[in-house]
Design an enzyme around this catalytic site. Structure first.
Site, short mmCIF file in Angstrom:
data_model
loop_
_atom_site.label_atom_id
_atom_site.label_comp_id
_atom_site.label_asym_id
_atom_site.label_seq_id
_atom_site.Cartn_x
_atom_site.Cartn_y
_atom_site.Cartn_z
N TYR A 27 0.81 -1.22 0.00
CA TYR A 27 0.00 0.00 0.00
C TYR A 27 0.84 1.27 0.00
O TYR A 27 0.29 2.36 -0.11
CB TYR A 27 -0.91 0.03 1.23
N LYS A 44 3.92 -14.46 5.44
CA LYS A 44 4.20 -15.46 4.41
C LYS A 44 5.71 -15.47 4.21
O LYS A 44 6.23 -15.40 3.09
CB LYS A 44 3.43 -15.08 3.12
N ASP A 64 -1.86 -18.37 4.47
CA ASP A 64 -2.76 -19.37 3.87
C ASP A 64 -3.31 -20.31 4.94
O ASP A 64 -4.51 -20.58 5.01
CB ASP A 64 -2.06 -20.14 2.73
N ASP A 104 -5.79 -6.86 5.32
CA ASP A 104 -6.96 -6.50 4.52
C ASP A 104 -7.75 -7.76 4.17
O ASP A 104 -8.97 -7.82 4.34
CB ASP A 104 -6.52 -5.78 3.24
N ASP A 118 -11.70 -9.49 5.91
CA ASP A 118 -12.98 -9.72 5.22
C ASP A 118 -13.49 -11.11 5.58
O ASP A 118 -14.69 -11.32 5.81
CB ASP A 118 -12.82 -9.59 3.70
C1 IPM Z 1 -10.34 -1.70 3.65
C2 IPM Z 1 -10.56 -1.47 2.18
C3 IPM Z 1 -9.45 -0.60 1.63
C4 IPM Z 1 -8.14 -1.31 1.85
C5 IPM Z 1 -9.61 -0.22 0.15
C6 IPM Z 1 -10.92 0.46 -0.12
C7 IPM Z 1 -8.47 0.64 -0.36
O1 IPM Z 1 -10.67 -2.67 1.51
O2 IPM Z 1 -10.36 -0.73 4.42
O3 IPM Z 1 -10.20 -2.86 4.06
O4 IPM Z 1 -7.73 -2.15 1.04
O5 IPM Z 1 -7.51 -1.05 2.87
MN MN Z 2 -10.59 -4.41 2.79
#
Ligand code: IPM
Ligand code: MN
Length: 354
Positions: free
Chosen positions: A138, A190, A222, A246, A250
């Protein structure tokens, strides 16, 4: 004199403004009960503002935010704008320019019915991911050469500094101690394939010496994904890189019920920090009053924690938990049958009666 907190509010795109509205409706109630005030400044920055003015996030706005106690973000992203442009300018812009090096993402299942895993309940899913927030892929070091030609070269560097790795690892060890649960910190990386991540391995072991009471655990990313599904109860505190954080959060969000409930704090301890939902702007639901604002409300709860308003934070947390346990609450998605403002009203009702 009443305590007053200055908060910068970026409602943002899509469903951002409507979930933010509900979150601040809740905040108004708990601040009144707690005897403190929120001095809110709204900023229009986001895709709409960019399309209308060409402006993303100017330095003078960042300077204003630096002078505040906290920032709050609804959601950012709009299909009419070049992929990632506004996200990088505003989300990453706040994270990087305010040096918010911790992205704190709690994964806590509040009601068994939201768990997609067979045989797992709230006792099994209660951990927190500390995602590094200012480095890695990033960091913006990279680019494309000879674009569109047969010789095209695309590179994006994973950048890790000793300073950046050490401070986030130390934060995570301290958090594992503060949580006082399994007293365990897991490093997710990793390093077997990405040898530059050896800096994580070494720094983790070195900082860990300052925390003899905290067990050091490790998983490659993984395998960590597999364990999160198989044995979520074995997780307590996790520290990881920006990109892996990130991705695994999720997955974590789904374990706790979905994007409708998952919140995060972008934190620099002792400095202005930024709070947001993990979900995106969901443009197709914009203005329809169907989105669940629980994640946005949970982000306000994390902000209250950061501001030191533990009582108000606990009130919001308890109310959210109780609302989610409601008999007619079967989902936190846009098809829950509960409107955006009804969710907010329910949380407020619980705050008033619990
Ligand atoms: C998050 C989002 C962001 C990230 C995107 C929108 C740039 O997915 O906050 O998790 O990857 O950090
Ligand atoms: Mn995200």
């Amino acid at each position: 004199m009443t305590k007053k907190y200055k908060v910068a509010v970026f409602g943002g795109d899509g469903i951002g403004p409507e979930v933010t509205r509900e979150a601040f409706k809740v905040l108004d109630v708990v601040s009144e009960m707690g005897g403190f005030e929120i001095d809110r400044t709204d900023y229009p920055h986001g895709s709409e503002h960019y399309l209308a003015t060409g402006e993303l996030l100017p330095d003078e706005i960042l300077d204003q935010v630096r002078g505040m106690d906290a920032a709050y973000l609804g959601a950012i992203g709009d299909p009419r704008v070049e992929v990632g442009l506004v996200e990088r300018a505003i989300i990453a812009g706040l994270r990087f320019n305010l040096d918010l090096f911790v992205n704190l993402r709690p994964i806590r299942l509040l009601s068994e019915k939201f768990c997609p895993l067979k045989g797992k309940g709230p006792d099994d899913i209660d951990f927190v991911v500390v995602r590094e927030n200012t480095e890695d892929a990033y960091a913006g070091i990279g680019g494309i050469l000879k674009k569109g030609t047969a010789q095209e070269v695309a590179m994006q560097q994973m950048v890790y500094t000793r300073h950046g790795v050490e401070r986030v690892i130390r934060f995570a060890f301290e958090l594992a101690r503060k949580r006082n649960r399994q007293k365990k910190l897991m490093l997710v990386d990793k390093a077997n394939a990405i040898r530059a991540q050896d800096i994580w391995t070494r720094t983790f072991a070195e900082v860990g010496e300052e925390f003899p009471d905290i067990e050091q655990d490790h998983a490659y990313v993984d395998a960590a994904c597999m364990w999160m599904i198989k044995n979520p109860e074995s997780f307590d505190t996790v520290v990881t890189t920006n990109l892996f954080g990130d991705i695994i959060t999720d997955l974590g969000a789904v374990l706790q019920g979905g994007m409708g409930v998952a919140a995060s704090g972008n934190i620099h301890p002792g400095q202005v920090s930024m709070f947001e939902s993990i979900h995106g702007s969901a443009p197709k639901y914009k203005g329809k009053n169907v989105s669940c604002p629980i994640a946005a409300i949970a982000a306000v709860q994390m902000m209250l924690d950061h501001l030191g308003e533990a009582g108000a934070s606990a009130r919001v947390e308890g109310a959210v938990e109780s609302v989610l346990q409601g008999k007619d609450v079967t989902s936190v998605s846009a098809s829950s049958g509960i409107s955006t403002d009804e969710w907010g009203d329910r949380v407020i009702e619980k705050i008033r009666t619990l």
